[in-house]
Design an enzyme around this catalytic site. Structure first.
Site, PDB file in Angstrom:
ATOM      1  N   SER A 220       0.990  -1.133   0.259  1.00  0.00           N
ATOM      2  CA  SER A 220       0.020  -0.014   0.078  1.00  0.00           C
ATOM      3  C   SER A 220       0.838   1.419  -0.051  1.00  0.00           C
ATOM      4  O   SER A 220       1.838   1.312  -0.755  1.00  0.00           O
ATOM      5  CB  SER A 220      -1.016  -0.299   1.178  1.00  0.00           C
TER       6      SER A 220
ATOM      7  N   ASP B   3      -8.928  -6.748  -4.011  1.00  0.00           N
ATOM      8  CA  ASP B   3      -8.213  -5.611  -3.454  1.00  0.00           C
ATOM      9  C   ASP B   3      -8.891  -4.236  -3.560  1.00  0.00           C
ATOM     10  O   ASP B   3      -9.689  -4.089  -4.736  1.00  0.00           O
ATOM     11  CB  ASP B   3      -6.722  -5.444  -4.203  1.00  0.00           C
TER      12      ASP B   3
ATOM     13  N   HIS C 237      -7.061  -6.319   0.185  1.00  0.00           N
ATOM     14  CA  HIS C 237      -5.778  -5.536   0.316  1.00  0.00           C
ATOM     15  C   HIS C 237      -4.727  -6.037   1.543  1.00  0.00           C
ATOM     16  O   HIS C 237      -3.535  -5.947   1.195  1.00  0.00           O
ATOM     17  CB  HIS C 237      -6.372  -4.170   1.052  1.00  0.00           C
TER      18      HIS C 237
END
Length: 350
Positions: A153, A297, A324
């Protein structure tokens, strides 16, 4: 990417603490080391924990690191997401890396819970964070013969930025659950993920965002039920791992909101990461690179597959059941692919 108060989406992940004794062979010097032997290490006193001093334009601060294991050729530094999350998201690495003899380092970036938390917002820039990672690398003795950088991320964004500037120091790079364009991320969230919700729910969320009414408890309520459990971590909230909940509890909203903003469907206007886009620069990354995408995701997996083809020496790992935090909800696929990449690069098979 997510926002603090209500379970950030830019979560990012990994690490270990105990395990069996594992033997690794140093290919360069043929010296066998014991994986969990801390003797003669300068971090033995605290069992691998080291507070690394960081020089910044605003003075010296310290960041928290914890090194697990010994391996002279495979050392993975974990960059968490947020910005402002913690290393705790990677606790599940403890269940996989030790048995493979892979050394890894937990690390809380400046502003995160276990590190110093200055309040000067001028510190929260991409360039300063890149310089911080470089200082951590030097302090831990990581180099092109052993240094694997993993980022998820926001951590994936930071890993890309580090590679653009310092890839000669890397042995391998992992970009996990992060696209190369935040505008494309926002487009995917609004045009693909949002419409998967009931129409009235998505309309209400968009109205709250338009009104900038982010403190409205209804906003969090709707996202918890219709977004987080489907695209951040595909488990009922009551089953979310303790380490994930602890990281959410420890997030620093001052860093997160300043850089990412409040929105769950893009970057809030005025946030410093707004407009970030490195698609055109991916072709300059020559170091062996693994890009991780997941079927559910918050980030577009097709975009991440494309990223793997854009770098000069890339591989794509797809976690079909993951979101995610695919290290939790598609754990077997995730770790098998990650471990294979690290070992392939180490053995010259990549």
């Amino acid at each position: 990417m997510k926002k603090y108060s209500f379970l950030p989406a830019l979560l990012l992940i990994f690490f270990i603490s105990c395990g069996p004794q594992i033997q690794e062979q140093d290919s360069s010097s043929s010296v066998t080391v014991t994986y969990l032997d801390f003797s003669n290490r300068d971090d033995q006193f605290e069992g691998g924990i080291r507070m690394v001093p960081i020089q910044t334009p605003k003075g010296e601060f310290r960041v928290w690191t914890k090194r697990v294991g010994n391996n002279p050729t495979m050392k993975v530094l974990l960059l968490h997401g947020g910005p402002g999350m913690t290393h705790e998201l990677y606790s599940c690495f403890d269940g996989y890396f030790p048995s493979e003899g892979i050394e890894y380092i937990y690390y809380d970036q400046l502003g995160s819970y276990y590190s110093d938390q200055p309040e000067d917002q001028s510190l929260w820039t991409i360039d300063r964070f890149v310089d911080e990672v470089e200082q951590v690398r030097k302090a831990l003795g990581l180099n092109k013969d052993n240094f694997f950088l993993y980022g998820q991320s926001w951590g994936g964004m930071l890993a890309m930025e580090y590679a653009f500037k310092h890839q000669d120091n890397l042995k391998g790079l992992v970009i996990s659950n992060m696209m190369a364009s935040l505008d494309e991320y926002e487009k995917y969230a609004k045009e693909v993920l949002g419409p998967q919700m009931p129409a009235e729910v998505f309309a209400e969320i968009m109205q709250i965002e338009e009104n900038e009414d982010f403190d409205n408890p209804r906003y969090e309520e709707l996202l918890l039920e219709h977004h987080y459990q489907h695209h951040v971590l595909r488990m009922p909230l009551e089953e979310w791992p303790e380490a994930v909940m602890r990281s959410l509890k420890h997030v620093n909203p001052n860093v997160y909101v300043y850089m990412q903003g409040h929105s769950e469907f893009g970057i809030t206007a005025g946030a410093t990461l707004k407009g970030w886009d490195r698609r055109a620069d991916l072709k300059n990354i020559k170091v062996p690179t693994l890009v991780v995408g997941a079927g559910h995701d918050t980030m577009n997996p097709a975009h991440m597959e494309w990223m793997a083809s854009e770098v000069q020496n890339g591989r794509y790992l797809f976690c079909p059941d993951g979101s995610h935090l695919s290290q939790y909800d598609d754990q077997k696929v995730f770790f098998e692919g990650l471990i294979r990449f690290v070992k392939d690069v180490d053995q010259g098979k990549f």
